[in-house]
Design a protein around this motif. Sequence first.
Motif, PDB file in Angstrom:
ATOM      1  N   ILE A 117      16.306 -42.070  -4.013  1.00 41.59           N
ATOM      2  CA  ILE A 117      16.467 -40.949  -3.432  1.00 41.59           C
ATOM      3  C   ILE A 117      16.031 -41.668  -2.580  1.00 41.59           C
ATOM      4  O   ILE A 117      14.203 -41.645  -2.970  1.00 41.59           O
ATOM      5  CB  ILE A 117      16.613 -39.731  -4.796  1.00 41.59           C
ATOM      6  CG1 ILE A 117      17.573 -39.832  -5.339  1.00 41.59           C
ATOM      7  CG2 ILE A 117      16.010 -39.024  -3.878  1.00 41.59           C
ATOM      8  CD1 ILE A 117      17.573 -38.992  -7.037  1.00 41.59           C
ATOM      9  N   GLY A 118      15.432 -40.787  -1.308  1.00 41.56           N
ATOM     10  CA  GLY A 118      13.998 -40.352  -0.562  1.00 41.56           C
ATOM     11  C   GLY A 118      14.328 -42.084  -0.084  1.00 41.56           C
ATOM     12  O   GLY A 118      13.066 -42.285   0.530  1.00 41.56           O
ATOM     13  N   GLN A 119      15.120 -42.550   0.336  1.00 43.98           N
ATOM     14  CA  GLN A 119      15.056 -43.892   0.393  1.00 43.98           C
ATOM     15  C   GLN A 119      16.244 -44.006   1.490  1.00 43.98           C
ATOM     16  O   GLN A 119      16.970 -44.483   1.630  1.00 43.98           O
ATOM     17  CB  GLN A 119      14.593 -45.468  -0.489  1.00 43.98           C
ATOM     18  CG  GLN A 119      13.182 -45.188  -0.877  1.00 43.98           C
ATOM     19  CD  GLN A 119      13.015 -46.346  -1.598  1.00 43.98           C
ATOM     20  OE1 GLN A 119      13.853 -46.019  -2.892  1.00 43.98           O
ATOM     21  NE2 GLN A 119      12.048 -46.961  -1.753  1.00 43.98           N
ATOM     22  N   ALA A 248      10.953 -51.063   8.191  1.00 50.06           N
ATOM     23  CA  ALA A 248      10.558 -51.709   7.599  1.00 50.06           C
ATOM     24  C   ALA A 248      10.675 -51.455   5.538  1.00 50.06           C
ATOM     25  O   ALA A 248      10.096 -50.659   6.668  1.00 50.06           O
ATOM     26  CB  ALA A 248       9.073 -52.618   8.461  1.00 50.06           C
ATOM     27  N   ASP A 249      11.119 -52.633   5.869  1.00 52.11           N
ATOM     28  CA  ASP A 249      10.958 -52.241   4.184  1.00 52.11           C
ATOM     29  C   ASP A 249      11.661 -50.621   3.827  1.00 52.11           C
ATOM     30  O   ASP A 249      11.171 -49.875   3.561  1.00 52.11           O
ATOM     31  CB  ASP A 249       9.709 -52.103   3.621  1.00 52.11           C
ATOM     32  CG  ASP A 249       8.916 -53.675   3.333  1.00 52.11           C
ATOM     33  OD1 ASP A 249       9.927 -54.209   3.554  1.00 52.11           O
ATOM     34  OD2 ASP A 249       8.067 -53.822   3.288  1.00 52.11           O
ATOM     35  N   ALA A 250      12.638 -50.329   4.171  1.00 55.72           N
ATOM     36  CA  ALA A 250      13.056 -49.326   4.343  1.00 55.72           C
ATOM     37  C   ALA A 250      12.635 -47.884   4.813  1.00 55.72           C
ATOM     38  O   ALA A 250      12.385 -46.811   4.092  1.00 55.72           O
ATOM     39  CB  ALA A 250      14.417 -49.147   2.369  1.00 55.72           C
ATOM     40  N   ASN A 251      11.921 -48.118   5.894  1.00 50.57           N
ATOM     41  CA  ASN A 251      10.962 -46.969   6.101  1.00 50.57           C
ATOM     42  C   ASN A 251      11.128 -47.145   7.906  1.00 50.57           C
ATOM     43  O   ASN A 251      10.767 -48.288   8.236  1.00 50.57           O
ATOM     44  CB  ASN A 251       9.826 -46.834   5.749  1.00 50.57           C
ATOM     45  CG  ASN A 251       9.142 -46.524   4.368  1.00 50.57           C
ATOM     46  OD1 ASN A 251       9.150 -45.817   4.133  1.00 50.57           O
ATOM     47  ND2 ASN A 251       8.891 -47.116   3.376  1.00 50.57           N
ATOM     48  N   TYR A 252      11.490 -46.203   8.175  1.00 45.76           N
ATOM     49  CA  TYR A 252      11.701 -46.245  10.025  1.00 45.76           C
ATOM     50  C   TYR A 252      10.564 -46.333  10.129  1.00 45.76           C
ATOM     51  O   TYR A 252       9.485 -45.644  10.085  1.00 45.76           O
ATOM     52  CB  TYR A 252      12.227 -45.139  10.827  1.00 45.76           C
ATOM     53  CG  TYR A 252      13.616 -44.402  10.125  1.00 45.76           C
ATOM     54  CD1 TYR A 252      15.031 -46.032  10.596  1.00 45.76           C
ATOM     55  CD2 TYR A 252      14.311 -43.488   9.210  1.00 45.76           C
ATOM     56  CE1 TYR A 252      15.915 -45.988   9.527  1.00 45.76           C
ATOM     57  CE2 TYR A 252      15.355 -43.625   8.410  1.00 45.76           C
ATOM     58  CZ  TYR A 252      16.465 -44.513   8.911  1.00 45.76           C
ATOM     59  OH  TYR A 252      17.514 -44.760   8.678  1.00 45.76           O
TER      60      TYR A 252
END
Length: 564
Positions: A117-119, A248-252
């Motif tokens: 959730i939230g990723q 990167a690391d599941a963050n835009y």
Amino acid sequence: MAVGVVFFLFLVVALATAPGGDAAVVEHTFIVSQMMLNHLCNNTPVIVVNGQLPGPAIEASEGDSIVVHVINKSPHGVSIHWHGVKQQLNCWADGADMITQCPIQPNKNFTYRFNVIGQEGTLWWHAHVACLRATIHGALIIRPRLGSSSYPFHKPDKEIPIVIGEWWGTDLVRLDKRFNNSNFAYVPGSSTINGKLGDLNNCFGFIEENYILNVEHGKTYLLRIVNAALHPQYYYKIAGHMFTVVAADANYVKPYMTDTIAIAPGETVDVLVVANAPPGMYYMVALGIMSLGPITETPAFISRGIVSYNNQANATSDGTPIMVPEMPDQREETLAFYFHDNLTSLVHHRVPADVDERLFITVDTGNMCRKGSVPACGLVSRMNNISFQPPANGSLLHAHYSNNMINNVISTLQDFPSRPPPRMVFNRGHTSKATSLRRVRYNTTMEIVLQGPPIWPSYPNPMHLHGHDFFILAQGHGRYNAEKDVQAYNLLDPPVRNTALVPVLGWMVIRFVTRNPGVWLLHCHIQQHVSTGMAVAFVVENGPTMDTTLPPPPADYPSCDNQN
């Protein structure tokens, strides 16, 4: 009410209250077993999942629930860590051996259940016992809930996991013991791309296979790159092509273009590649970065695959040469430093301004002597002069949940200091060994300065925090200077990561909020470093309400009886 029933009800409620109410259940069965693989003219027994190397990719959408049944048919105990998954109120599923669970023993089963959730983006999963993650690993892909049309960038025509790894050609459990009992830096036989060693490996005329990516001209490809290697950072390039870095690391991140990706162990990077080169074949290359200071003779960790237009790699060769990218020097760290420094968040997060607790942590090596008739001394990895020792008789999380930490269940406990000992000199002095813990209240804003050796010999340290993402506020070279370096903090759009690369000869500052109760490991993702003690466990206390309190363990929580 039975513990298992409580946990099941908690999971049902969590799924029912997930945003949007359209969450799906993604279910997999992982059969962990030993098989023989032949590379570099040798047969080697390896532990894999479902007979695959890399293991199967897990694909889900944001908000989904993931259920993975692990059936251990291997000769070793195993646990699976879902690297980068926050595991909110679900520390039991984190999979860190002897931290959140005891390993799943041979001929035993355990089911991991967790939500994503939230990723969004690329994470990965891997074994968290000894060196087994060298062959037990795979991608974990989380797409937007409404599909690829919701990406904040040009919709790709195809998505491809690219897993950079290593072939060691040896028993990985014994390798871990050698890491612990020797100062020698063991090295793999080759790097790999999606399990293939590549054609630079030639053993008595037998050339290893290349990974081949077939592309169509004009199409856009999203490469989900994972560094699953035990040791170095890697430079990754494709001849004749540019990358647009998007996550990167599941963050835009704010998109930017480059021809070279730098990726440290544990990190993931998502890039867009447009197949706009002239038809032909192009090498992709993964080159290990070995920054060893004055040491000049270092082996090259390198593998290459092929990008082929219109399946040309499967056709009869016409003698046309394959284009080769010009790679950086394997000891060149500057390019990697600026690659990470260029990453900024796509959105403006609200970075907490008021810091409740500050830690200054040195990450380096020190001396330790083992007792005996003839004392043996060697180097160990450490944080603030403590080399982490996992508990031997039970998991930290279970001891914490049962309030048994101080009842001689774990006799090696030691509080982790907020700073290193006074007048500590890098790479010198005797090191203590302990199960080091830092107790933190719920909803505490923490700022940590991670200081690597500022003089040679130095090395980069990719520090991974379980259960949380964090803001990377700054990085630099030399010794951290609080008065000067705080002025360089990025509080507007810092990258959000789960793994921070402390640069060679330098430092890194991270900030995060402890809103996830449980026991969470912070450790270096270079295997030899974590095996010899570069780790600390954060014990995050429960919050004031039921929805900020860690629920009971699942009914099939692995027992620590008869551990091997």
